[in-house]
Write a protein that holds these residues in place. Structure first.
Motif, mmCIF file in Angstrom:
data_model
loop_
_atom_site.group_PDB
_atom_site.id
_atom_site.type_symbol
_atom_site.label_atom_id
_atom_site.label_comp_id
_atom_site.label_asym_id
_atom_site.label_seq_id
_atom_site.Cartn_x
_atom_site.Cartn_y
_atom_site.Cartn_z
ATOM 1 N N ASN A 1 0.788 -1.243 0.000
ATOM 2 C CA ASN A 1 0.000 0.000 0.000
ATOM 3 C C ASN A 1 0.811 1.279 0.000
ATOM 4 N N SER A 2 2.111 1.164 0.175
ATOM 5 C CA SER A 2 2.912 2.393 0.229
ATOM 6 C C SER A 2 4.322 2.100 -0.271
ATOM 7 N N GLY A 3 5.011 3.177 -0.637
ATOM 8 C CA GLY A 3 6.378 3.041 -1.117
ATOM 9 C C GLY A 3 7.299 2.465 -0.045
ATOM 10 N N SER A 4 7.077 2.853 1.212
ATOM 11 C CA SER A 4 7.937 2.351 2.289
ATOM 12 C C SER A 4 7.813 0.839 2.428
ATOM 13 N N GLU A 5 6.582 0.344 2.321
ATOM 14 C CA GLU A 5 6.410 -1.113 2.381
ATOM 15 C C GLU A 5 7.152 -1.781 1.226
ATOM 16 N N CYS B 1 18.894 10.317 -1.249
ATOM 17 C CA CYS B 1 17.796 9.463 -1.746
ATOM 18 C C CYS B 1 16.897 9.067 -0.574
ATOM 19 N N TYR B 2 15.598 9.196 -0.771
ATOM 20 C CA TYR B 2 14.617 8.789 0.238
ATOM 21 C C TYR B 2 13.931 7.511 -0.235
ATOM 22 N N HIS B 3 13.823 6.554 0.658
ATOM 23 C CA HIS B 3 13.160 5.299 0.287
ATOM 24 C C HIS B 3 12.074 4.931 1.291
ATOM 25 N N GLY B 4 11.625 5.904 2.088
ATOM 26 C CA GLY B 4 10.588 5.613 3.066
ATOM 27 C C GLY B 4 11.104 5.814 4.481
ATOM 28 N N TRP B 5 10.198 5.552 5.426
ATOM 29 C CA TRP B 5 10.475 5.928 6.808
ATOM 30 C C TRP B 5 11.111 4.828 7.651
ATOM 31 N N HIS B 6 11.274 3.605 7.106
ATOM 32 C CA HIS B 6 11.722 2.517 7.984
ATOM 33 C C HIS B 6 13.230 2.561 8.239
ATOM 34 N N PHE C 1 18.574 2.607 -4.994
ATOM 35 C CA PHE C 1 18.553 4.051 -5.219
ATOM 36 C C PHE C 1 17.394 4.486 -6.094
ATOM 37 N N GLU C 2 17.138 5.804 -6.018
ATOM 38 C CA GLU C 2 16.219 6.438 -6.954
ATOM 39 C C GLU C 2 17.036 6.696 -8.213
ATOM 40 N N PRO C 3 16.650 6.145 -9.358
ATOM 41 C CA PRO C 3 17.469 6.384 -10.549
ATOM 42 C C PRO C 3 17.535 7.863 -10.917
ATOM 43 N N HIS D 1 14.589 12.482 -6.734
ATOM 44 C CA HIS D 1 13.715 13.659 -6.669
ATOM 45 C C HIS D 1 13.448 14.076 -5.240
ATOM 46 N N SER D 2 13.938 13.283 -4.288
ATOM 47 C CA SER D 2 13.667 13.640 -2.899
ATOM 48 C C SER D 2 14.401 14.916 -2.541
ATOM 49 N N VAL D 3 15.396 15.291 -3.351
ATOM 50 C CA VAL D 3 16.084 16.572 -3.169
ATOM 51 C C VAL D 3 15.946 17.400 -4.448
ATOM 52 N N PHE E 1 15.822 -0.686 -7.886
ATOM 53 C CA PHE E 1 15.443 0.661 -8.321
ATOM 54 C C PHE E 1 14.216 1.073 -7.524
ATOM 55 N N ASP E 2 14.345 2.167 -6.795
ATOM 56 C CA ASP E 2 13.178 2.742 -6.141
ATOM 57 C C ASP E 2 12.531 3.696 -7.149
ATOM 58 N N GLU E 3 11.504 3.187 -7.820
ATOM 59 C CA GLU E 3 10.800 3.986 -8.837
ATOM 60 C C GLU E 3 9.458 4.480 -8.289
ATOM 61 N N VAL E 4 9.459 4.723 -6.970
ATOM 62 C CA VAL E 4 8.219 5.181 -6.329
ATOM 63 C C VAL E 4 7.759 6.512 -6.944
ATOM 64 N N ILE E 5 8.697 7.386 -7.259
ATOM 65 C CA ILE E 5 8.319 8.645 -7.929
ATOM 66 C C ILE E 5 8.387 8.481 -9.451
ATOM 67 N N THR E 6 9.478 7.903 -9.936
ATOM 68 C CA THR E 6 9.714 7.909 -11.388
ATOM 69 C C THR E 6 8.774 6.974 -12.159
ATOM 70 N N ALA F 1 4.975 3.020 -6.648
ATOM 71 C CA ALA F 1 3.856 3.469 -5.792
ATOM 72 C C ALA F 1 3.325 4.754 -6.422
ATOM 73 N N LYS F 2 3.024 5.742 -5.617
ATOM 74 C CA LYS F 2 2.618 7.086 -6.062
ATOM 75 C C LYS F 2 1.771 7.083 -7.344
ATOM 76 N N ALA F 3 2.362 7.463 -8.496
ATOM 77 C CA ALA F 3 1.544 7.666 -9.698
ATOM 78 C C ALA F 3 0.887 6.379 -10.187
HETATM 79 C C1 LIG Z 1 11.494 7.708 -3.903
HETATM 80 C C2 LIG Z 1 10.586 7.361 -2.760
HETATM 81 N N1 LIG Z 1 10.637 6.112 -2.240
HETATM 82 C C3 LIG Z 1 9.837 5.736 -1.230
HETATM 83 C C4 LIG Z 1 8.947 6.617 -0.675
HETATM 84 C C5 LIG Z 1 8.062 6.177 0.458
HETATM 85 O O1 LIG Z 1 6.777 6.065 -0.020
HETATM 86 P P1 LIG Z 1 5.523 6.170 0.998
HETATM 87 O O2 LIG Z 1 5.481 7.577 1.472
HETATM 88 O O3 LIG Z 1 4.358 5.803 0.112
HETATM 89 O O4 LIG Z 1 5.759 5.191 2.072
HETATM 90 C C6 LIG Z 1 8.846 7.911 -1.181
HETATM 91 C C7 LIG Z 1 7.904 8.884 -0.620
HETATM 92 O O5 LIG Z 1 7.960 10.068 -0.823
HETATM 93 C C8 LIG Z 1 9.694 8.310 -2.256
HETATM 94 O O6 LIG Z 1 9.661 9.530 -2.755
#
Ligand SMILES: Cc1ncc(COP(=O)(O)O)c(C=O)c1O
Length: 438
Positions: A121-125, A149-154, A213-215, A218-220, A246-251, A274-276
């Motif tokens: 349900n979320s990018g962090s998961e 690079c941000y990959h979630g809160w865990h 990584f985020e390819p 965009h977190s910055v 590849f964390d393609e949560v945004i891309t 995730a996201k889009a």
């Molecule tokens: C690149 C990236 N990965 C992971 C996450 C974490 O996703 P979520 O907030 O849905 O847990 C985010 C959230 O902004 C993100 O930008």
């Protein structure tokens, strides 16, 4: 100036005051609360490219919920699909629903690395699951990630996302309360630094479980991968048999239905989206090589556990199916990329016209205006030193004129299929005015 009000006497102000009593900081996250920096804000409606406050003030929305809204708010076809799914029951939690297969097939079809997929349900998961799969496959614990690079809160990954200058090159935990062994097992190097990655492989190659990584980080704002960097990371991980994530949560689905992996021609072993993917509905996925994903196909007594009561919830999947189909059939990315280029060009011209030091960074439907710095950033260190105060003033001025984006200078504007020429013209006109008065 439009009629947008920032007076303390607003309903928005009263809601935020009440919120502060019962919700820490008054908002669900610290980043959301930053919207208060330019005035008290409580929203209650969003449609197309417009966000409306409880006071009826309307803004063109460039925040788009931190990026998921690629088709526009309250998109009729997506919401209808979700409503139809709700009519058939929100959650079964047993067996397999046809929608799961349909969305999984679309992910396999569109994203080169995905042979099998699990929903969450979320990018962090998704990043959590990807790392567990990688650790299980290699029997190793160490993960390599990149500064900025941000990959979630865990605990595995909330490290060195926005480290202060004196913490560059360190493993900097972003939160209190994190497990020190998780932090110790997450190595960090600068983005775009192939030599630093090679050094980690020389030193820790036998202990590495994965590289994430985020390819396009965009977190910055936006860091673009330099020629050869993605290929080098791909080669090093393949040689060492270490899964590349590849964390393609945004891309994914914002830049292309084929992700950054399709765009840059580099295929990872695991991918998080995730996201889009769901135009705002809570739906996410981890996918990748069949041999890695199939570790999770067991009976909870063997193999990798991937679990979640709400994973594969029907409204989320219905939204994802409709969003993917719309993106693919209507060439949404072609449209938002063209629009993104116009915003970026327009803002660059304005900075030059007003003689203001700054840069406009971005890619496709994303852009950021960063003051006080001019060279194209290659890594997180190049983001440091931007003029935060000037950006907050710019955001406040734009908000007074009816354009909303988070006043956080390290974040970004997003565009959607619902943004058009009229939004572009009014944004650039008002930016001209605000920049003239900074
Ligand atoms: C690149 C990236 N990965 C992971 C996450 C974490 O996703 P979520 O907030 O849905 O847990 C985010 C959230 O902004 C993100 O930008």
């Amino acid at each position: 100036m439009n009629s947008n009000s920032t007076s303390d006497a607003t309903e928005s102000h009263r809601i935020v005051e009440r919120a502060r009593d019962v919700i820490p900081g008054g908002a669900q996250t610290g980043l959301r609360a930053q919207a208060y920096d330019t005035g008290e804000v409580a929203f209650e409606r969003a449609e197309g490219a417009t966000l409306t406050t409880v006071d009826g003030d309307e803004y063109t929305d460039y925040h788009l919920g931190f990026g998921p809204i690629i088709l526009g708010h309250a998109h009729e076809a997506v919401d209808d699909a979700a409503r139809r799914a709700i009519d058939g029951g929100v959650l079964y939690g047993a067996g397999t629903a046809p929608l799961e297969v349909e969305v999984a097939e679309r992910l396999v079809e569109n994203l080169p690395s995905i042979e099998q997929v699990n929903f969450c349900n979320s990018g962090s998961e998704a990043t959590y699951h990807a790392i567990r799969l990688a650790r299980a496959a290699t029997g190793n614990e160490k993960i390599l990630k990149f500064e900025g690079c941000y990959h979630g809160w865990h605990d595995y990954v909330d490290i060195s996302v926005y480290p202060p200058e004196d913490q560059l090159g360190e493993q900097y935990p972003e939160s209190e309360g994190m497990l020190s062994s998780a932090v110790e097992n997450t190595l960090v190097v600068p983005f775009n630094d192939s030599e630093a990655v090679a050094e980690v492989f020389r030193e820790h190659g036998d202990d590495l479980a994965g590289v994430i990584f985020e390819p396009v980080p965009h977190s910055v704002g936006c860091l673009l991968p330099q020629q050869g960097f993605l290929d080098t990371v791909r080669e090093l991980t393949a040689e060492a048999d270490v899964p590349l994530i590849f964390d393609e949560v945004i891309t994914g689905f914002r830049h292309s239905p084929h992700g950054a992996q399709g765009e840059f021609g580099v295929t990872p072993d695991l991918t998080c989206v995730a996201k889009a993917l769901g135009n705002g509905y809570p739906v996410a996925a981890v996918g990748g090589r069949e041999d890695l994903l199939s570790q999770a196909g067991g009976d909870n007594k063997s193999g990798v556990v991937i679990s979640g009561t709400y994973s594969g919830n029907l409204p989320g999947l219905a939204a994802a199916r409709e969003t993917i189909d719309t993106i693919v059939e209507e060439d949404v990315q072609g449209y938002v990329t063209g629009l993104g280029d116009e915003y970026r060009d327009g803002l660059r011209d304005l900075l030059a016209d007003h003689g203001i030091e700054g840069r406009v960074v971005g890619h496709r439907s994303i852009f950021s205006l960063q003051f006080g710095v001019s060279q194209e950033p290659e890594n997180y260190e190049d983001i440091l030193g931007l003029d935060e105060e000037l950006f907050r003033e710019f955001a406040a001025g734009m908000r007074e004129r009816g354009h909303f984006f988070t006043p956080n200078p390290y974040k970004r504007h997003h565009l959607s299929f619902a943004h058009g020429a009229e939004h572009l013209a009014s944004y650039l006109d008002d930016a001209d005015d605000v920049l003239a008065n900074l």
